[in-house]
Design a protein around this motif. Structure first.
Motif, mmCIF file in Angstrom:
data_model
loop_
_atom_site.group_PDB
_atom_site.id
_atom_site.type_symbol
_atom_site.label_atom_id
_atom_site.label_comp_id
_atom_site.label_asym_id
_atom_site.label_seq_id
_atom_site.Cartn_x
_atom_site.Cartn_y
_atom_site.Cartn_z
ATOM 1 N N THR A 161 0.832 -1.207 0.000
ATOM 2 C CA THR A 161 0.000 0.000 0.000
ATOM 3 C C THR A 161 0.864 1.253 0.000
ATOM 4 O O THR A 161 0.587 2.225 -0.720
ATOM 5 C CB THR A 161 -0.932 0.000 1.225
ATOM 6 O OG1 THR A 161 -1.768 -1.164 1.181
ATOM 7 C CG2 THR A 161 -1.812 1.241 1.242
ATOM 8 N N LEU A 162 1.933 1.240 0.779
ATOM 9 C CA LEU A 162 2.838 2.394 0.827
ATOM 10 C C LEU A 162 3.539 2.598 -0.516
ATOM 11 O O LEU A 162 3.681 3.725 -1.003
ATOM 12 C CB LEU A 162 3.865 2.196 1.943
ATOM 13 C CG LEU A 162 3.315 2.270 3.374
ATOM 14 C CD1 LEU A 162 4.341 1.736 4.365
ATOM 15 C CD2 LEU A 162 2.931 3.696 3.735
ATOM 16 N N ARG A 163 3.976 1.506 -1.134
ATOM 17 C CA ARG A 163 4.646 1.601 -2.438
ATOM 18 C C ARG A 163 3.705 2.158 -3.497
ATOM 19 O O ARG A 163 4.121 2.907 -4.398
ATOM 20 C CB ARG A 163 5.152 0.223 -2.870
ATOM 21 C CG ARG A 163 6.403 -0.226 -2.147
ATOM 22 C CD ARG A 163 6.610 -1.735 -2.299
ATOM 23 N NE ARG A 163 6.795 -2.168 -3.668
ATOM 24 C CZ ARG A 163 7.983 -2.426 -4.229
ATOM 25 N NH1 ARG A 163 9.098 -2.264 -3.532
ATOM 26 N NH2 ARG A 163 8.065 -2.846 -5.474
ATOM 27 N N ALA A 164 2.428 1.787 -3.399
ATOM 28 C CA ALA A 164 1.447 2.212 -4.401
ATOM 29 C C ALA A 164 1.205 3.718 -4.385
ATOM 30 O O ALA A 164 0.680 4.270 -5.358
ATOM 31 C CB ALA A 164 0.131 1.468 -4.185
ATOM 32 N N ARG A 165 1.588 4.390 -3.303
ATOM 33 C CA ARG A 165 1.446 5.854 -3.259
ATOM 34 C C ARG A 165 2.263 6.521 -4.358
ATOM 35 O O ARG A 165 1.868 7.563 -4.886
ATOM 36 C CB ARG A 165 1.932 6.385 -1.900
ATOM 37 C CG ARG A 165 1.076 6.023 -0.727
ATOM 38 C CD ARG A 165 1.769 6.390 0.592
ATOM 39 N NE ARG A 165 2.322 7.745 0.577
ATOM 40 C CZ ARG A 165 2.119 8.651 1.524
ATOM 41 N NH1 ARG A 165 1.359 8.352 2.564
ATOM 42 N NH2 ARG A 165 2.669 9.845 1.445
ATOM 43 N N GLY A 166 3.439 5.950 -4.642
ATOM 44 C CA GLY A 166 4.283 6.497 -5.699
ATOM 45 C C GLY A 166 5.235 7.594 -5.277
ATOM 46 O O GLY A 166 6.030 8.070 -6.096
ATOM 47 N N ASP A 167 5.167 8.008 -4.011
ATOM 48 C CA ASP A 167 6.034 9.110 -3.577
ATOM 49 C C ASP A 167 7.038 8.671 -2.516
ATOM 50 O O ASP A 167 7.698 9.504 -1.896
ATOM 51 C CB ASP A 167 5.194 10.273 -3.034
ATOM 52 C CG ASP A 167 4.296 9.876 -1.860
ATOM 53 O OD1 ASP A 167 4.213 8.659 -1.549
ATOM 54 O OD2 ASP A 167 3.666 10.777 -1.259
ATOM 55 N N LEU A 168 7.188 7.359 -2.318
ATOM 56 C CA LEU A 168 8.100 6.854 -1.295
ATOM 57 C C LEU A 168 9.244 6.084 -1.953
ATOM 58 O O LEU A 168 9.087 5.516 -3.035
ATOM 59 C CB LEU A 168 7.358 5.950 -0.309
ATOM 60 C CG LEU A 168 6.184 6.586 0.430
ATOM 61 C CD1 LEU A 168 5.497 5.561 1.336
ATOM 62 C CD2 LEU A 168 6.622 7.800 1.240
ATOM 63 N N HIS A 169 10.387 6.046 -1.256
ATOM 64 C CA HIS A 169 11.540 5.294 -1.748
ATOM 65 C C HIS A 169 12.415 4.929 -0.560
ATOM 66 O O HIS A 169 12.235 5.444 0.566
ATOM 67 C CB HIS A 169 12.334 6.110 -2.772
ATOM 68 C CG HIS A 169 12.771 7.459 -2.254
ATOM 69 N ND1 HIS A 169 13.915 7.636 -1.485
ATOM 70 C CD2 HIS A 169 12.204 8.694 -2.379
ATOM 71 C CE1 HIS A 169 14.036 8.915 -1.171
ATOM 72 N NE2 HIS A 169 13.018 9.577 -1.695
ATOM 73 N N LEU A 170 13.372 4.058 -0.777
ATOM 74 C CA LEU A 170 14.182 3.527 0.324
ATOM 75 C C LEU A 170 15.146 4.552 0.907
ATOM 76 O O LEU A 170 15.760 4.296 1.947
ATOM 77 C CB LEU A 170 14.962 2.290 -0.143
ATOM 78 C CG LEU A 170 14.154 1.004 -0.266
ATOM 79 C CD1 LEU A 170 15.045 -0.143 -0.728
ATOM 80 C CD2 LEU A 170 13.497 0.648 1.065
ATOM 81 N N GLY A 171 15.296 5.707 0.278
ATOM 82 C CA GLY A 171 16.156 6.735 0.845
ATOM 83 C C GLY A 171 15.519 7.523 1.961
ATOM 84 O O GLY A 171 16.200 8.261 2.677
#
Length: 332
Positions: free
Chosen positions: A248-258
């Motif tokens: 669900t968090l990945r699907a937002r599109g504005d998050l990354h591992l940094g």
């Protein structure tokens, strides 16, 4: 956290419930609140983020409703929350809660936050997202050891105390040099700790047998992997729970591992699993190993606080022991 002293005996008392992950801090705090009117200030760098509930072991809706909680769900996972922000928020909340006649319970395992509250913080420049992105790109080219070598040329004192693979702190030290024109080592001072408006009862929930804590950590991570948002899944570990939350968090599109949020224990490993870097069993092993490493760091921090009152977190009646200790302290 420093305990009461004769020179400040009239100050109100704040209870600090510290300990490694899976040591029972929340249960102990709720036990106190059942008997003594209290409010909880969360001392946890992961609980500040909205939408990150399972992997952070966030208190349940029922627990949050049972006693007022603060500094939970206050930030988007795209944002950063610093130790300085925590200190400012905690001092403000202490004044507000004390004015309501409630006991302040500071509960969590982010030891840097406890240290920031106790010792204060040196004035360092705020993070710069564009600069961080550029440093990330440079690290991708020359590697973290290469960034450490660069830091050793610019600030050998700071580089000497950092491990060559400590990417986050190396990046921060280089960022400070570029933003301020000064090294981190020159900006950090030995000024005395600030005076706090309260005395602290520092309770540390620590295991007399670390292997038992490791078992708890494994069991809890398994539960995180197997649970849905509405409770455990039948049949043991299934694709749900933490995996579904990170999807669900990945699907937002504005998050990354940094981002600091996605570097939280469990989230980084699950993100990499969803990237196909390894399989489900390796996700479980890496998640448990990372959580055990976190607990080890937390216990190391605690051992540097000789004034703490140690309560065995794997003993019998832990929450009751914590309550009794607090009750006795309030009577003095």
């Amino acid at each position: 956290m420093s305990s009461s002293s004769a020179s400040s005996a009239r100050k109100p008392l704040v209870v600090a419930i510290m300990g490694p992950t899976a040591s029972g801090k929340t249960a102990s705090a709720l036990e106190i609140a059942r008997h003594i009117p209290s409010e909880i200030i969360s001392v946890d760098s992961a609980l500040v983020y909205r939408g990150m509930d399972i992997g952070t072991a966030k208190p349940s809706a029922e627990e949050l409703a049972a006693v007022p909680h603060h500094l939970i769900d206050i930030m988007e996972p795209t944002q950063s929350y610093s130790a300085m922000q925590f200190r400012d928020d905690a001092l403000r909340l202490f004044a507000e809660i004390h004015a309501r006649g409630k006991l302040v319970l500071m509960v969590g395992g982010t030891m840097l936050y406890f240290k920031a509250l106790r010792d204060g913080l040196d004035e360092l420049p705020q993070a710069d997202p564009a600069l961080r992105a550029r440093l990330d790109a440079e690290a991708a080219q020359i590697g973290v050891p290469g960034m450490h070598a660069k830091l050793a040329q610019l600030d050998p004192v700071t580089a000497a105390r950092l491990k060559p693979n400590d990417s986050q702190r190396i990046q921060r030290a280089l960022e400070i040099i570029e933003l301020s024109g000064q090294t981190m080592s020159s900006l950090l001072t030995d000024r005395p700790a600030p005076e706090l408006p309260f005395d602290t009862l520092p309770l540390a929930l620590e295991p007399s047998d670390r292997s038992v804590l490791h078992q708890r950590i494994a069991q809890r991570f398994d539960l995180m992997l197997g649970q849905q948002h509405n409770g455990p899944v039948e049949g043991g570990l299934t694709k749900g729970g933490l995996i579904q939350e990170v999807e669900t968090l990945r699907a937002r599109g504005d998050l990354h591992l940094g981002l600091p949020s996605m570097r939280c224990v469990g989230y980084r490993q699950t993100w990499e699993y969803l990237d196909g870097q390894y399989g489900y069993q390796e996700l479980r092993e890496k998640g448990i190993a990372a959580t055990r490493q976190l607990a080890k760091r937390q216990l190391t921090w605690l051992r540097s606080m000789p004034e703490r009152i140690v309560i065995d977190c794997i003993g019998n009646h832990v929450a009751e022991t914590v309550l009794e200790t607090v009750s006795n302290a309030l009577k003095r």
